[in-house]
Each structure stands twice: as C-alpha cells, then as structure tokens.
Design an enzyme around this catalytic site. Structure first.
Site, short mmCIF file in Angstrom:
data_model
loop_
_atom_site.label_atom_id
_atom_site.label_comp_id
_atom_site.label_asym_id
_atom_site.label_seq_id
_atom_site.Cartn_x
_atom_site.Cartn_y
_atom_site.Cartn_z
N GLU A 43 48.56 30.94 36.05
CA GLU A 43 47.23 30.38 35.46
C GLU A 43 46.45 31.47 34.69
O GLU A 43 46.84 32.63 34.47
CB GLU A 43 46.43 29.78 36.58
CG GLU A 43 45.95 30.85 37.61
CD GLU A 43 45.35 30.42 38.70
OE1 GLU A 43 45.37 29.07 39.13
OE2 GLU A 43 44.97 31.30 39.72
N ASP A 55 36.65 33.95 37.94
CA ASP A 55 37.21 33.84 36.44
C ASP A 55 36.30 34.10 35.43
O ASP A 55 35.93 33.30 34.38
CB ASP A 55 37.41 32.24 36.30
CG ASP A 55 38.00 31.68 37.90
OD1 ASP A 55 38.91 32.19 38.32
OD2 ASP A 55 37.95 30.37 37.98
#
Length: 325
Positions: free
Chosen positions: A207, A37
């Site tokens: 997401e 991420d």
C-alpha cells in the site's frame, strides 16, 4: 488568583516561549497526537503535513493539518475537512494527498474502507481556496469507487510531471494502479492504448504509493508488511517513465528496535532552494501495543553518488531547524 500565582504563571509561560524560540531540532514525533499516513508538501514558504487521524474507523470522520516555516515549530489546523462536508463519506477517512492548481487546493482522500464494488465509497476529492481549508466536496461522489485490477481504492497520491500531466497512483490489497487525471480533476484521460487504469504493482507492494522525480528519474516508493506490526517498512524502485516498469531495489525505511517500530506509509519533502531532502512517515512508539498509536516523524533522506537512496536512520532528534522565509 493571587499576585504570586500570576507572577509564577507568567514566568512559566515566558520560559516555555524561550525554549520554543531556541529549539534547534524538531524532535520526533513532530507534533502531539496519534497521526498516520502523512502527506508532506511545500506551499510557498511553508511546509504542510496532512495526516490520517489514527483511530478506530468510526472515529476517522475528520482530518487535521500542520504547518511550519522552519520544520521545528508546527501549527495545528483543526478539522480542515470532515464528513459533514462529504455526504457520501461515513468513516475511515484515510491518507490525504494534496495538490495546488490554479490557486485552488485539491485534497484527495479515501473513505469508508469499501470491501467490494457494491459498497459505496472509495477515493474522493475536496477543494478549498486555502491550504488550511475548510475543504468542501468537489464532485459530490467518489472519483474512484470500484476495484480496478484488484486494487482497493485507497492510499492515493497525485503526481505532477514536468510536462504538466497529473497522475494518480493508488491502491491497497497488494495492487497499485496509475491513472491520468483530466485537467479539471473530475475524471480521467485514457492512455494511448485506450485503458484508464494501468497496474504498476512492484514486487513486495502492499500500500501507500509515492512518487518523486530527481535528475530525470522517477522514484516510485511504497509500503510493505503489515501496518499494525513491527515489519512495516518502505521500499522503492527507479524508472525512466512514470508508468514504470518499477523493479524493486530494496528497503530504505524500517524499524529500529532502539527507537521505534512499524515505520512506514511515508511521503518525501524536497526544499529546492537548499536542495535538502526529508522523509515524513509514521511509526509506533516502543512498547506500544494499541494498533492505532501511530505518530508522525521526519528524518533526513540522502542519496549516494549513483542516485540510489541511502537507508534512512530513524531518530528521536528529528531534523534541524531550517528557515523557509
């Protein structure tokens, strides 16, 4: 230690330094360790990457950062934030997003992986005088701690528009919201219709939202598929407003069975002085089955003559050395 061993060690060190100084490309992954991420940003003449420490939730109690002045050599800054400084955060610190404002650095993060409105956690804010931290809790509580429009409060990204407005995009569980941050980042300003959280979920969204602006257009990006599987990927849309509507154009980052799988949850770097664009993302090494074995990589991002993003070629070589000083 004998003199011969000392000499040998010195030769090895000198050789290593020489290799580092002559390295012309970054290689992928950019740095050692399991990190996911990644949020990339430019602070003055340095590029910074803030990733999630990729481990089981109970071990995700801190975050590291990495900085570089040439995209090739990366310096590790350990534990820029941890749960000792965020009393309400117990585990699962995810997906940092950072913004500089008035000589302060604000780090937005998710913690605790809450599953409903009765659990304590969500999206928090930490602040520091330096990009390397240490970051301290800014609010003493989460900024967003409830499910709005079905969006789990995770995977936040803060976007500053040209007019000085700060927006936060966030959301898991296949829902994405946008909200307008107030001037102090302590809460929100309502939209013209009186609402605070607007759903902007595009088709296929799972997401990891991200936004950038280019030539007056808003490029909204997100991750699709399952984060633990080979189908993880990045898609995007282009709109005339930060609020959308965001009509899906297509995938631009996905696995290459000859290089790596599970390529996703990305961010974008623009070097305006050189007009160079890059995508920073995580992926899974070939043959790896451990769900947390994710590494941070960088590759070139390109656009066609009409402004559409070209499919990204994920590489083992990474990107070429660029002087930022």
């Amino acid at each position: 230690m004998s003199l011969s061993r000392i000499v040998f060690a010195a030769l090895i060190l000198t050789s290593s330094l020489a290799v580092a100084q002559t390295k012309s490309s970054s290689g992928n992954p950019l740095f050692e360790g399991w990190y996911a991420d990644p949020e990339v940003t430019l602070f003055k003449n340095e590029v910074w990457i803030y990733p999630t420490f990729s481990a089981r939730y109970e071990k995700q109690v801190f975050m590291d950062a990495f900085s570089s002045s040439d995209l090739v050599q990366w310096k590790k800054h350990e534990r820029i934030i941890d749960t000792a400084a965020i009393k309400w955060a117990k585990r699962a610190m995810w997906a940092p997003a950072i913004i500089e404002k008035e000589k302060k650095y604000y780090l937005f993060f998710a913690a605790n992986d809450i599953q409903n409105d009765q659990e304590h956690g969500g999206i928090g804010v930490a602040v520091s005088d330096k990009p390397a931290g240490p970051f301290k809790d800014y609010l003493g509580k989460p900024l967003i701690d409830k499910f709005q429009n079905g969006a789990q409060p995770i995977d936040q990204f803060v976007f500053r528009d040209d007019d000085g407005t700060y927006y936060i995009y966030y959301g898991g569980w296949r829902h994405c919201n946008i909200a307008k941050l107030n001037n102090t980042f302590t809460g929100f300003e309502p939209f013209e219709d009186g609402s605070t959280f607007k759903e902007v979920t595009p088709s296929g969204y799972v997401e990891g939202p991200f936004m950038f602006k280019k030539n007056g257009k808003y490029y909204f990006m997100w991750s699709e598929g399952g984060w633990g599987g080979p189908d993880y990927c990045v898609a995007y849309a282009i709109a005339d407003s930060p609020l959308g509507p965001f009509k899906r154009i297509g995938k631009i980052l996905q696995q290459d069975p000859n290089v790596a799988t599970g390529a996703g949850h990305h961010s974008v770097l623009h070097l305006p002085k050189k007009d160079l664009w890059y995508i920073v993302y995580h992926r899974r090494p070939l043959g790896e089955t451990h769900p947390d074995h994710r590494v941070t990589c960088m590759d070139v991002l390109e656009f066609d003559k009409d402004g559409f993003i070209k499919p990204v070629k994920i590489t083992k070589e990474g990107v070429k050395k660029v002087s930022l000083r």
